[in-house]
Scaffold this motif. Structure first.
Motif, short mmCIF file in Angstrom:
data_model
loop_
_atom_site.label_atom_id
_atom_site.label_comp_id
_atom_site.label_asym_id
_atom_site.label_seq_id
_atom_site.Cartn_x
_atom_site.Cartn_y
_atom_site.Cartn_z
N ILE A 1 0.58 -1.94 0.10
CA ILE A 1 -0.01 0.21 0.03
C ILE A 1 0.43 1.28 -0.01
O ILE A 1 0.54 2.62 -0.68
CB ILE A 1 -1.11 0.12 0.59
CG1 ILE A 1 -1.60 -1.29 1.26
CG2 ILE A 1 -1.65 1.37 1.76
CD1 ILE A 1 -2.83 -0.97 1.94
N ILE A 2 2.19 1.63 0.45
CA ILE A 2 2.52 2.25 1.22
C ILE A 2 3.72 2.97 -0.63
O ILE A 2 3.70 4.14 -0.81
CB ILE A 2 3.90 2.07 2.38
CG1 ILE A 2 2.83 1.92 3.30
CG2 ILE A 2 5.09 3.66 1.87
CD1 ILE A 2 2.12 3.45 3.70
N VAL A 3 3.91 1.13 -0.70
CA VAL A 3 4.02 1.69 -2.08
C VAL A 3 3.65 2.66 -3.36
O VAL A 3 3.76 3.53 -3.82
CB VAL A 3 4.81 0.18 -2.78
CG1 VAL A 3 5.45 0.02 -4.37
CG2 VAL A 3 6.25 -0.33 -2.12
N GLY A 4 2.51 2.04 -3.62
CA GLY A 4 1.69 2.35 -4.43
C GLY A 4 1.50 3.64 -4.29
O GLY A 4 0.61 4.83 -5.11
N SER A 5 0.88 4.04 -2.71
CA SER A 5 0.82 5.37 -2.33
C SER A 5 2.05 6.62 -2.62
O SER A 5 1.92 7.42 -3.47
CB SER A 5 0.65 5.40 -1.00
OG SER A 5 -0.58 4.87 -0.69
N GLY A 6 3.36 5.79 -2.58
CA GLY A 6 4.74 6.98 -3.02
C GLY A 6 4.45 7.00 -4.83
O GLY A 6 5.00 8.26 -5.13
N ILE A 7 3.71 5.61 -5.38
CA ILE A 7 4.18 6.77 -6.83
C ILE A 7 2.72 7.49 -6.80
O ILE A 7 3.06 8.09 -8.00
CB ILE A 7 3.82 4.36 -7.94
CG1 ILE A 7 4.95 3.99 -7.38
CG2 ILE A 7 3.70 4.99 -8.61
CD1 ILE A 7 4.61 2.97 -8.03
N LEU A 8 1.64 7.00 -6.21
CA LEU A 8 0.83 7.82 -6.96
C LEU A 8 1.35 9.40 -6.48
O LEU A 8 0.83 10.43 -7.42
CB LEU A 8 -0.65 8.00 -6.32
CG LEU A 8 -1.19 6.24 -6.99
CD1 LEU A 8 -2.17 6.10 -5.24
CD2 LEU A 8 -2.48 6.46 -7.52
N PHE A 9 1.93 9.50 -5.34
CA PHE A 9 1.58 11.13 -5.25
C PHE A 9 2.94 11.80 -5.79
O PHE A 9 3.51 12.83 -6.20
CB PHE A 9 2.88 11.12 -4.06
CG PHE A 9 3.47 12.20 -3.58
CD1 PHE A 9 2.31 13.57 -2.57
CD2 PHE A 9 4.29 11.85 -3.37
CE1 PHE A 9 3.00 14.25 -2.85
CE2 PHE A 9 4.59 13.69 -3.41
CZ PHE A 9 4.07 15.19 -2.49
N LEU A 10 3.81 10.65 -6.61
CA LEU A 10 5.46 11.55 -7.11
C LEU A 10 4.72 11.87 -8.69
O LEU A 10 4.42 12.89 -9.27
CB LEU A 10 6.27 10.03 -8.10
CG LEU A 10 7.53 10.58 -8.70
CD1 LEU A 10 8.62 11.73 -8.40
CD2 LEU A 10 8.05 9.43 -8.77
N ALA A 11 3.87 10.78 -8.95
CA ALA A 11 2.51 10.99 -10.65
C ALA A 11 2.36 12.86 -10.08
O ALA A 11 1.76 13.69 -11.46
CB ALA A 11 1.57 10.13 -11.13
N PHE A 12 1.50 13.11 -8.82
CA PHE A 12 1.15 13.81 -8.83
C PHE A 12 1.40 15.18 -8.44
O PHE A 12 1.73 15.81 -9.05
CB PHE A 12 0.00 13.65 -7.20
CG PHE A 12 -1.27 15.25 -6.88
CD1 PHE A 12 -1.96 15.42 -8.02
CD2 PHE A 12 -0.17 15.79 -5.78
CE1 PHE A 12 -2.54 16.70 -7.59
CE2 PHE A 12 -0.87 16.57 -5.99
CZ PHE A 12 -2.28 17.09 -6.11
N PHE A 13 3.09 14.87 -7.98
CA PHE A 13 3.64 15.95 -8.28
C PHE A 13 4.51 16.27 -10.18
O PHE A 13 4.56 17.54 -9.90
CB PHE A 13 5.38 15.40 -7.16
CG PHE A 13 6.12 16.78 -6.77
CD1 PHE A 13 6.25 17.97 -5.75
CD2 PHE A 13 7.32 16.43 -7.98
CE1 PHE A 13 7.14 18.23 -5.68
CE2 PHE A 13 8.40 17.17 -7.47
CZ PHE A 13 8.05 18.34 -6.75
#
Length: 429
Positions: free
Chosen positions: A195-207
């Motif tokens: 879950i944390i890995v997925g959240s990190g990828i989504l945040f990077l894409a949002f950034f």
């Protein structure tokens, strides 16, 4: 000197490999700094850079010596108290990032009254790794819930990484990867890690999307650099980074098996950052494949000693601290070498203990001091057990000796009594 060596506690293998890497660093730094000498002074005098590097190394070893004297369990509290301080430094760095040699260096700050630059993300990574190790060791005996860990662990982690990301993507990715490894070793539930890995990828894409929406914002100024480096790595489009890689590959190809010899590098005069980010290419050019593999072997041996030290640690916090501080050091070295041979895009990661630079050397030595402090504690415990065994053995010998003397005295009295007792004479008749 002998007394000083005797005062060095902890894993002697770690001390030895660190000293070898530091001693070897003088030759390539002295040679590669000629480029800086011509640009900065105009006369090509590299002696000043050698003396400066010597001062950095000496201060670094003083940091190791001082830190390894501190009991490592003190760093449990230091990590919790130090994290807010790190946030302030990182926020200040984003706002007041300095300029080095005319280039944007928003990851650095100028230390007042001293005149040296300091990369705050290196200190942040050390404090953050200890914070994660502290949390994992604290919750080992308790069931871990995602909601609790989200507030106590991941919120501080992500907040720290958010403050590092705009100025330094490669360091953010390295820290995040090492934290995931640390949580996996610390037996944090695997489904939560996903879950944390997925959240990190989504945040990077949002950034990245935000950077497209606000392209002129200083906060997103480094995103274009990331994109261009990835694009240049995957295509043949010419660029400044591509120029660096080409010069690095020429240097490596020129070194062949045995190298051109110490100080005889040609590409050091053309390769930007030849004494820091691309110093490995200069090492291979001057010392050949043998020298390059030798440096790689030293880092792998240091990694082996970290594994041994982690295995010997008697507390979970000690084990995780050694892994959390030791492994990123080795992975950073691997990334630096991989960039030089074009296995990875340009990242700006230095070669630990070899590349020139003050704060990077000092922060590496700070981490090494904590690791050696863990091994020193285990050494002290082993010595205490050894001394206790010796005392027990000496006490057992003393008891055996006393029993033997008492037995001998009892036998003597029994013989005398038989001789003096008149009933014995009657019985004998």
């Amino acid at each position: 000197m002998k007394q000083l060596i005797n005062n060095l506690k902890g894993d002697k293998g770690i001390w030895s490999f660190v000293a070898l890497l530091a001693l070897f660093s003088f030759m390539p730094v002295f040679s590669a700094s000629s480029n800086l000498a011509y640009i900065g002074q105009g006369n090509g005098n590299t002696l000043g850079y050698l003396v400066k590097h010597l001062a950095h190394i000496c201060i670094g070893f003083a940091i190791i010596y001082w830190i390894h004297k501190v009991p490592y369990h003190y760093f449990r509290a230091i990590s919790k108290v130090g994290l807010p301080v790190v946030w302030i430094l990182l926020a200040y760095t984003l706002i007041k990032g300095t300029v080095i040699a005319g280039a944007n260096a928003s990851r650095w700050i100028q230390v007042p009254f001293i005149g040296i630059t300091f990369q705050t993300s290196t200190l942040a990574s050390i404090v953050l790794f200890m914070f994660v190790a502290r949390y994992l060791s604290k919750t080992r005996e308790e069931p871990i819930t995602f909601k609790a860990s989200l507030w106590e662990l991941w919120l501080p982690v992500f907040f720290t990484l958010i403050l590092i990301l705009p100025a330094n993507f490669s360091t953010t990715a390295l820290i995040f990867s090492m934290i995931l490894m640390l949580t996996f070793i610390g037996k944090y539930p695997l489904k939560y890690i996903g879950i944390i890995v997925g959240s990190g990828i989504l945040f990077l894409a949002f950034f990245v999307l935000l950077s497209k929406a606000f392209p002129d914002s200083r906060f997103f100024s480094r995103v274009h650099t990331w994109e261009s480096r990835i694009e240049n790595f995957s295509t043949d489009k010419p660029d400044e980074d591509d120029y660096q890689i080409e010069k690095a590959k020429i240097a490596i190809a020129s070194g062949k098996i045995y190298g051109l010899g110490p100080g005889k590098s040609v590409q050091k005069n053309f390769l930007p950052q030849s004494s820091s980010d691309f110093i490995y290419a200069i090492i291979v050019e001057e010392y050949g494949l043998i020298g390059g593999l030798g440096v790689l072997a030293l880092y792998l041996l240091l990694l082996f000693r970290f594994v041994v030290a982690s295995h010997k640690a008697n507390s979970l916090f000690g084990k995780l601290v050694v892994i959390g501080l030791g492994f990123p050091m080795i992975f950073q070295a691997m990334i630096n070498m991989a960039v030089a041979v074009e296995l990875l895009p340009v990242t700006g990661q230095t070669l630990p203990l070899i590349s020139s630079g003050g704060s990077s050397i000092w922060m590496t030595c700070f981490a090494l001091g904590i690791i050696i402090s863990v091994t020193k504690k285990e050494e002290e415990i082993a010595q205490e057990l050894k001394d206790a065994a010796k005392r027990e053995e000496a006490l057992q010998k003393l008891i055996d000796k006393q029993l033997e003397e008492e037995y001998s005295i009892d036998n003597d009295y029994s013989i005398e009594d038989k001789a003096k007792n008149p009933m014995n004479a009657v019985l004998n008749k």
